[in-house]
Design an enzyme around this catalytic site. Structure first.
Site, mmCIF file in Angstrom:
data_model
loop_
_atom_site.group_PDB
_atom_site.id
_atom_site.type_symbol
_atom_site.label_atom_id
_atom_site.label_comp_id
_atom_site.label_asym_id
_atom_site.label_seq_id
_atom_site.Cartn_x
_atom_site.Cartn_y
_atom_site.Cartn_z
ATOM 1 N N ILE A 107 0.854 -1.188 0.000
ATOM 2 C CA ILE A 107 0.000 0.000 0.000
ATOM 3 C C ILE A 107 0.896 1.247 0.000
ATOM 4 O O ILE A 107 0.981 1.965 1.008
ATOM 5 C CB ILE A 107 -0.973 0.017 1.200
ATOM 6 C CG1 ILE A 107 -1.690 -1.328 1.367
ATOM 7 C CG2 ILE A 107 -2.008 1.148 1.026
ATOM 8 C CD1 ILE A 107 -2.547 -1.438 2.627
ATOM 9 N N PRO A 108 1.594 1.507 -1.116
ATOM 10 C CA PRO A 108 2.398 2.728 -1.156
ATOM 11 C C PRO A 108 1.479 3.945 -1.075
ATOM 12 O O PRO A 108 0.421 3.970 -1.714
ATOM 13 C CB PRO A 108 3.115 2.648 -2.511
ATOM 14 C CG PRO A 108 2.353 1.658 -3.318
ATOM 15 C CD PRO A 108 1.666 0.745 -2.355
ATOM 16 N N HIS A 109 1.850 4.914 -0.257
ATOM 17 C CA HIS A 109 0.980 6.059 -0.037
ATOM 18 C C HIS A 109 1.772 7.329 0.183
ATOM 19 O O HIS A 109 2.944 7.281 0.537
ATOM 20 C CB HIS A 109 0.021 5.798 1.130
ATOM 21 C CG HIS A 109 0.704 5.385 2.391
ATOM 22 N ND1 HIS A 109 1.099 4.079 2.635
ATOM 23 C CD2 HIS A 109 1.066 6.085 3.482
ATOM 24 C CE1 HIS A 109 1.670 4.009 3.826
ATOM 25 N NE2 HIS A 109 1.667 5.207 4.355
ATOM 26 N N ALA A 110 1.098 8.454 -0.062
ATOM 27 C CA ALA A 110 1.727 9.765 0.089
ATOM 28 C C ALA A 110 0.623 10.802 0.259
ATOM 29 O O ALA A 110 -0.559 10.497 0.124
ATOM 30 C CB ALA A 110 2.578 10.093 -1.139
#
Length: 153
Positions: A63-66
């Site tokens: 779950i790559p997030h920014a």
């Protein structure tokens, strides 16, 4: 649809990325093409977050997030990878399902609620298996939206 995050049908795709950096590039590209945000800025944000520690959630999911001023609510893309990629996940399993999440810069609890909704979705064994075996992107989208609608009811 679901109050925790925004997901459009065209934001669900398959990809042949063969490395963690390739996956992050694909996620940023998909955000740019579907939601009209700046691909480079999104990629920079995802890479900055990843540098703090892997967003490999476990069980083959990342779950790559920014955060980004370019969105007004948590916004999601989903990539199913053609083959699993090492994401340095805590459980050591390579990743083949990737939920990219971009939230507004000031979305503290909202961002956490979106992450929690995604993690609940993929922790469910039957759902995890269904996502892995869905025949195409339309089926993936339908699985997610149907489950989220059930959770919201």
């Amino acid at each position: 649809m679901n109050a925790n995050f925004h997901l459009l049908p065209e934001a669900v795709a398959t990809a042949g990325a063969d490395s963690k950096s390739g996956v992050l590039s694909e996620v940023a590209r998909l955000f740019a093409s579907v939601y009209g945000v700046d691909e480079t800025a999104i990629l920079d944000g995802l890479e900055e977050r990843e540098a703090l520690g892997s967003t490999g959630f476990g069980r083959g999911v990342a779950i790559p997030h920014a955060r980004s001023a370019a969105v007004s609510r948590p916004t999601v893309v989903l990539l199913r990878l053609d083959h699993a990629v090492d994401f340095a996940a805590a459980d050591g399993m390579p990743v083949d399902l990737v939920f990219g999440l971009i939230s507004p810069e000031n979305a503290g609890a909202t961002h956490l609620h979106a992450l929690a909704a995604i993690s609940r979705l993929v922790r469910d064994d039957a759902m995890h298996e269904a996502l892995s075996e869905a025949p195409d992107t339309q089926a993936l989208y339908a699985l997610i939206t149907n489950q989220l609608d059930r959770d919201a009811a």
